[in-house]
Write a protein that holds these residues in place. Structure first.
Motif, PDB file in Angstrom:
ATOM      1  N   SER A 115       1.064  -1.012   0.137  1.00 44.05           N
ATOM      2  CA  SER A 115       0.332   0.487  -0.002  1.00 44.05           C
ATOM      3  C   SER A 115       0.435   1.532   0.042  1.00 44.05           C
ATOM      4  CB  SER A 115      -0.327   0.314   1.168  1.00 44.05           C
ATOM      5  OG  SER A 115      -0.199   0.428   2.271  1.00 44.05           O
ATOM      6  N   ILE A 116       0.678   2.454  -0.898  1.00 45.71           N
ATOM      7  CA  ILE A 116       1.041   3.746  -0.043  1.00 45.71           C
ATOM      8  C   ILE A 116       1.219   4.280   1.415  1.00 45.71           C
ATOM      9  CG2 ILE A 116       0.603   6.354  -0.895  1.00 45.71           C
ATOM     10  CD1 ILE A 116       1.093   4.981  -3.336  1.00 45.71           C
ATOM     11  N   LEU A 118      12.127   3.032  -3.458  1.00 44.02           N
ATOM     12  CA  LEU A 118      12.162   2.213  -3.833  1.00 44.02           C
ATOM     13  C   LEU A 118      11.691   0.905  -4.979  1.00 44.02           C
ATOM     14  CD1 LEU A 118       9.929   1.952  -0.688  1.00 44.02           C
ATOM     15  CD2 LEU A 118      12.538   1.273  -0.297  1.00 44.02           C
ATOM     16  N   PRO A 119      12.436   0.711  -5.294  1.00 48.36           N
ATOM     17  CA  PRO A 119      12.829  -0.424  -6.116  1.00 48.36           C
ATOM     18  C   PRO A 119      11.334  -1.278  -6.096  1.00 48.36           C
ATOM     19  CG  PRO A 119      15.172  -0.045  -6.091  1.00 48.36           C
ATOM     20  CD  PRO A 119      14.066   0.163  -4.722  1.00 48.36           C
ATOM     21  N   VAL A 120      10.612  -1.487  -6.718  1.00 47.97           N
ATOM     22  CA  VAL A 120       9.373  -2.326  -7.101  1.00 47.97           C
ATOM     23  C   VAL A 120       9.794  -3.901  -7.455  1.00 47.97           C
ATOM     24  CG1 VAL A 120       6.882  -2.579  -7.218  1.00 47.97           C
ATOM     25  CG2 VAL A 120       7.580  -0.180  -6.583  1.00 47.97           C
ATOM     26  N   VAL A 121       9.698  -4.726  -6.849  1.00 42.54           N
ATOM     27  CA  VAL A 121      10.305  -5.700  -7.214  1.00 42.54           C
ATOM     28  C   VAL A 121       8.735  -7.151  -7.230  1.00 42.54           C
ATOM     29  CG1 VAL A 121      12.785  -5.504  -6.839  1.00 42.54           C
ATOM     30  CG2 VAL A 121      11.368  -6.791  -5.275  1.00 42.54           C
ATOM     31  N   LEU A 181       5.478   4.730   4.924  1.00 41.24           N
ATOM     32  CA  LEU A 181       6.239   4.232   6.587  1.00 41.24           C
ATOM     33  C   LEU A 181       8.075   3.466   6.362  1.00 41.24           C
ATOM     34  CD1 LEU A 181       5.978   4.494   9.170  1.00 41.24           C
ATOM     35  CD2 LEU A 181       5.060   2.292   9.037  1.00 41.24           C
ATOM     36  N   ARG A 182       7.650   2.710   5.177  1.00 40.94           N
ATOM     37  CA  ARG A 182       8.678   2.270   4.899  1.00 40.94           C
ATOM     38  C   ARG A 182      10.213   3.175   4.528  1.00 40.94           C
ATOM     39  NH1 ARG A 182      11.910  -2.693   4.664  1.00 40.94           N
ATOM     40  NH2 ARG A 182      12.440  -3.459   2.790  1.00 40.94           N
ATOM     41  N   MET A 183       9.912   3.850   4.181  1.00 43.14           N
ATOM     42  CA  MET A 183      10.753   5.170   3.368  1.00 43.14           C
ATOM     43  C   MET A 183      11.405   5.673   3.859  1.00 43.14           C
ATOM     44  SD  MET A 183       9.816   6.071  -0.210  1.00 43.14           S
ATOM     45  CE  MET A 183       8.972   5.326  -1.265  1.00 43.14           C
ATOM     46  N   THR A 184      10.675   6.024   4.843  1.00 47.29           N
ATOM     47  CA  THR A 184      10.313   6.946   6.354  1.00 47.29           C
ATOM     48  C   THR A 184      11.910   6.290   7.570  1.00 47.29           C
ATOM     49  OG1 THR A 184       8.469   8.258   6.560  1.00 47.29           O
ATOM     50  CG2 THR A 184       9.643   8.164   7.855  1.00 47.29           C
ATOM     51  N   GLU A 185      11.087   5.162   7.691  1.00 47.27           N
ATOM     52  CA  GLU A 185      12.620   4.512   8.277  1.00 47.27           C
ATOM     53  C   GLU A 185      13.371   4.342   8.049  1.00 47.27           C
ATOM     54  OE1 GLU A 185       9.236   0.382   8.807  1.00 47.27           O
ATOM     55  OE2 GLU A 185       8.253   1.554  10.067  1.00 47.27           O
TER      56      GLU A 185
END
Length: 105
Positions: free
Chosen positions: A24-25, A40-43, A30-34
């Motif tokens: 999810s967006i 983030l590359p999407v795989v 949250l992941r980018m912030t952490e």
């Protein structure tokens, strides 16, 4: 070796933090912030790159969500039932108040 001709492996970051297409967006944000990263590359399930999500993408989604809420509120407050969508002077479509309410976007 001059930086312009140096191989990317000399400058790349590894290991790479990635995300999946079904993320999810909110989770991606949250992941980018952490991780303190701006993208983030999407795989896919096989580890193949299928895209890239960036902070700019997240900002656009946030702005679009805000504008949808604003437009829905303005429609409700003013009794407007239909908004004509234009590109300069050409009509491109219409959005009804119920489209906003039912999350058509």
């Amino acid at each position: 070796m001059h930086p312009i001709t140096a191989p990317l492996r000399q400058y790349m970051h590894s290991p790479v933090h990635t995300t999946a297409p079904g993320t999810s967006i909110g989770e991606a944000s949250l992941r980018m912030t952490e991780l303190s990263v701006s993208s983030l590359p999407v795989v896919d399930a096989h580890g193949r790159a299928v895209g890239l999500i960036t902070r700019t993408d997240l900002l656009r989604v946030g702005i679009a969500t805000f504008l949808q809420g604003f437009a829905a509120r303005r429609c409700t407050e003013s009794g407007v039932q239909l908004v004509i969508v234009t590109d300069d002077t050409d009509v491109r479509g219409v959005v009804s108040a119920s489209d906003f309410l039912h999350g058509a976007f």
